[in-house]
Design an enzyme around this catalytic site. Structure first.
Site, PDB file in Angstrom:
ATOM      1  N   GLU A 205      -5.036   9.255 -10.694  1.00 52.60           N
ATOM      2  CA  GLU A 205      -5.706   8.424 -11.693  1.00 52.60           C
ATOM      3  C   GLU A 205      -6.182   9.309 -12.847  1.00 52.60           C
ATOM      4  O   GLU A 205      -5.374   9.815 -13.603  1.00 52.60           O
ATOM      5  CB  GLU A 205      -6.801   7.581 -11.033  1.00 52.60           C
ATOM      6  CG  GLU A 205      -6.174   6.610 -10.025  1.00 52.60           C
ATOM      7  CD  GLU A 205      -7.134   5.677  -9.320  1.00 52.60           C
ATOM      8  OE1 GLU A 205      -6.686   4.603  -8.907  1.00 52.60           O
ATOM      9  OE2 GLU A 205      -8.335   6.002  -9.152  1.00 52.60           O
TER      10      GLU A 205
HETATM   11  C1  HEC Z   1      -4.981   4.839 -13.364  1.00 53.60           C
HETATM   12  C2  HEC Z   1      -5.564   3.553 -13.124  1.00 53.60           C
HETATM   13  C3  HEC Z   1      -7.021   3.444 -12.760  1.00 53.60           C
HETATM   14  C4  HEC Z   1      -8.108   3.989 -13.406  1.00 53.60           C
HETATM   15  C5  HEC Z   1      -8.121   4.901 -14.610  1.00 53.60           C
HETATM   16  C6  HEC Z   1      -9.272   3.473 -12.724  1.00 53.60           C
HETATM   17  N1  HEC Z   1      -8.905   2.639 -11.705  1.00 53.60           N
HETATM   18 FE1  HEC Z   1     -10.131   1.537 -10.553  1.00 53.60          FE
HETATM   19  N2  HEC Z   1      -8.579   1.028  -9.385  1.00 53.60           N
HETATM   20  C7  HEC Z   1      -7.265   1.372  -9.605  1.00 53.60           C
HETATM   21  C8  HEC Z   1      -6.475   1.057  -8.421  1.00 53.60           C
HETATM   22  C9  HEC Z   1      -4.990   1.273  -8.266  1.00 53.60           C
HETATM   23  C10 HEC Z   1      -7.377   0.544  -7.470  1.00 53.60           C
HETATM   24  C11 HEC Z   1      -7.062   0.148  -6.012  1.00 53.60           C
HETATM   25  C12 HEC Z   1      -7.010   1.458  -5.215  1.00 53.60           C
HETATM   26  C13 HEC Z   1      -7.113   1.299  -3.706  1.00 53.60           C
HETATM   27  O1  HEC Z   1      -7.468   0.227  -3.214  1.00 53.60           O
HETATM   28  O2  HEC Z   1      -6.843   2.284  -3.005  1.00 53.60           O
HETATM   29  C14 HEC Z   1      -8.686   0.509  -8.124  1.00 53.60           C
HETATM   30  C15 HEC Z   1      -9.833  -0.032  -7.547  1.00 53.60           C
HETATM   31  C16 HEC Z   1     -11.061  -0.130  -8.204  1.00 53.60           C
HETATM   32  C17 HEC Z   1     -12.202  -0.882  -7.729  1.00 53.60           C
HETATM   33  C18 HEC Z   1     -12.262  -1.696  -6.447  1.00 53.60           C
HETATM   34  C19 HEC Z   1     -12.051  -3.174  -6.683  1.00 53.60           C
HETATM   35  C20 HEC Z   1     -11.928  -3.942  -5.383  1.00 53.60           C
HETATM   36  O3  HEC Z   1     -11.664  -5.148  -5.431  1.00 53.60           O
HETATM   37  O4  HEC Z   1     -12.075  -3.361  -4.301  1.00 53.60           O
HETATM   38  C21 HEC Z   1     -13.224  -0.694  -8.641  1.00 53.60           C
HETATM   39  C22 HEC Z   1     -14.624  -1.268  -8.569  1.00 53.60           C
HETATM   40  C23 HEC Z   1     -12.716   0.191  -9.664  1.00 53.60           C
HETATM   41  N3  HEC Z   1     -11.394   0.481  -9.369  1.00 53.60           N
HETATM   42  C24 HEC Z   1     -13.466   0.699 -10.707  1.00 53.60           C
HETATM   43  C25 HEC Z   1     -13.013   1.734 -11.529  1.00 53.60           C
HETATM   44  C26 HEC Z   1     -13.878   2.535 -12.388  1.00 53.60           C
HETATM   45  C27 HEC Z   1     -15.369   2.361 -12.520  1.00 53.60           C
HETATM   46  C28 HEC Z   1     -13.062   3.424 -13.041  1.00 53.60           C
HETATM   47  C29 HEC Z   1     -13.465   4.510 -13.995  1.00 53.60           C
HETATM   48  C30 HEC Z   1     -14.409   5.499 -13.510  1.00 53.60           C
HETATM   49  C31 HEC Z   1     -11.702   3.155 -12.584  1.00 53.60           C
HETATM   50  N4  HEC Z   1     -11.725   2.159 -11.651  1.00 53.60           N
HETATM   51  C32 HEC Z   1     -10.573   3.811 -13.061  1.00 53.60           C
HETATM   52  C33 HEC Z   1      -6.765   1.912 -10.767  1.00 53.60           C
HETATM   53  C34 HEC Z   1      -7.545   2.618 -11.684  1.00 53.60           C
END
Ligand code: HEC
Ligand code: HEC
Length: 399
Positions: free
Chosen positions: A192
């Site tokens: 990420e």
């Molecule tokens: C490159 C893409 C990417 C970036 C940048 C990213 N995310 Fe995500 N995010 C994801 C993905 C893919 C998942 C699911 C991962 C898993 O379940 O293992 C996720 C899951 C989540 C979830 C969980 C939602 C759920 O329903 O469980 C949250 C909250 C979240 N991200 C917040 C953030 C925050 C805050 C940031 C910045 C600090 C961020 N993400 C940056 C791709 C990203």
């Protein structure tokens, strides 16, 4: 804020209580998960062939008539309150809400690409707040998984950040306990935002004078406020306000005409066939783990919670996703492998419930799911002005 909010009903009910109620309902509800044995005189569901069997057609007709009767008498509202318990609260951190300064800091951090190694990805890149909190950088049809640092493809579909603070755990495999715990993960995740270490993250933040001030204002008691715990707390404080009430909340708070006839029929079907064994509570999901492919093996490379616990019993166990805004968050499942809601509903019937639904039932359920599309808090999510870098701020690293 300009968004209208439905009247709050029972907003103090704790989500833990809801999860427990849910489990109790799951235990009490007849004919649901894992229970494919037909009761006395009942037509055995499922495994019905593609051709419509007249007995099945008759059953479906009778069930539609029953759904219509429920809608007219108001018993659907009572049933819905039993399963979904209450409408959405206005924030997910209702116990100790974040301060205005913490929310403002969290908003800046959420939109700041300097928290990534290449300084080209922010949380908003993969969770676009103007697009229901998912990754819409690729055109529709090509959004299965997200691209991280240097365009590396991840393995899972980015779920919405809206209403996420109301889930019992976060991430598809539940490995994050809450928003603050989760917020630390993507920044250091090599797939990420790929920052090499927490020290480098702090070096970036400390080099930006506007952040030093914003952290002091947000955490006035802390002698050294620029630290990773405070960064995560501010992000979580901002995310806690990402809640999207919809017409369904008006319905739950007693306004029966807030849903159309078809949506109510879909809701009745959603409850009757047993979707609510897993998708329940105010977030319509997000409060338990379940197996994908409960009654029929679903082929998936990703083994879900098994990847976290290593326990064989956890193979293909995923967090049941919330269905809030689901009509806006395609593609579906942890790997983004399913493109449309129609397919998704049929798949759930087949793999989770051992039933095959009629086209009418599917259309009705989809109509109900569309009523879960909420209002985005348009002022709250306005991209903020970010504090400028200084000469000390590290440059993007594209290695
Ligand atoms: C490159 C893409 C990417 C970036 C940048 C990213 N995310 Fe995500 N995010 C994801 C993905 C893919 C998942 C699911 C991962 C898993 O379940 O293992 C996720 C899951 C989540 C979830 C969980 C939602 C759920 O329903 O469980 C949250 C909250 C979240 N991200 C917040 C953030 C925050 C805050 C940031 C910045 C600090 C961020 N993400 C940056 C791709 C990203
Ligand atoms: C036994 C539990 C269970 C039942 C019953 C169930 N689901 Fe699910 N549902 C899940 C799980 C678990 C997932 C996520 C699986 C994954 O991504 O690997 C899911 C995913 C979904 C999704 C995709 C959401 C997204 O954001 O990707 C939709 C839509 C959905 N279910 C609708 C339904 C409907 C409609 C019914 C009733 C016909 C139903 N579900 C019944 C457990 C269940």
């Amino acid at each position: 804020m300009s968004r209208t909010r439905p009247p709050v009903l029972l907003s103090h009910v704790s989500l833990r209580a809801i999860a427990i109620t849910g489990l109790m309902l799951a235990a009490l509800a007849p004919g649901l998960v894992g229970c494919t044995e037909a009761g006395d005189g009942q037509i055995r569901r499922g495994r019905s062939s593609a051709k419509v069997n007249p007995a099945v057609a008759a059953r479906q007709k009778a069930e539609r008539a029953q759904a219509e009767a429920e809608r007219q008498t108001g018993s659907l509202l009572e049933k819905s309150r039993a399963v979904f318990t209450t409408n959405l609260p206005t924030r997910s951190d209702t116990a100790t809400p974040a301060s205005a300064e913490q929310i403002a800091l969290g908003r800046m951090l959420f939109y700041d690409q300097r928290l990534s190694k290449g300084q080209d990805l922010s949380c908003n890149s993969c969770h676009d707040l103007s697009a229901y909190g998912i990754d819409v950088r690729e055109p529709e049809g090509h959004r299965e998984v997200s691209k991280g640092h240097r365009g590396v493809l991840g393995t899972r579909n980015a779920p919405s950040v809206y209403n996420a603070g109301l889930h019992f755990r976060l991430l598809w495999d539940g490995r994050a306990e809450n928003l603050a715990h989760q917020a630390r993960m993507p920044i250091l995740n090599p797939e990420e935002m790929a920052m090499p270490s927490e020290e480098v993250v702090l070096e970036v933040l400390a080099s930006i004078p506007g952040y030093a001030r914003a952290f002091r204002a947000a955490f006035p008691e802390d002698p050294e406020p620029v630290n990773v715990d405070n960064m995560a707390a501010a992000l979580a404080g901002f995310e806690a306000g990402l809640v999207t009430p919809s017409r369904f909340d008006y319905f739950l708070s007693g306004q029966r005409d807030a849903l159309t006839e078809q949506e109510q029929r879909g809701l009745a079907t959603f409850i009757r066939v047993g979707c609510t064994t897993c998708h329940m509570g105010p977030t319509v999901g997000g409060n338990q783990y379940q197996k994908l492919g409960l009654v029929k093996t679903y082929q998936s490379k990703d083994k879900g919670r098994f990847e976290v616990t290593g326990a064989v019993a956890d193979t293909y166990i995923f967090k049941v996703p919330s269905l809030r805004n689901v009509a806006e968050t395609a593609p579906y499942l942890h790997d983004g492998s399913v493109g449309t809601l129609d397919e998704m509903v049929a798949l759930m019937g087949e793999y989770q419930l051992d039933i095959s639904m009629s086209p009418e039932e599917i259309v009705d359920i989809v109509a109900f799911l569309e009523s879960l599309t909420g209002l985005l808090p348009s002022e709250y999510i306005q991209p903020p002005r970010l504090p400028p870098s200084s000469r000390q701020t590290p440059k993007p690293d594209n290695s």
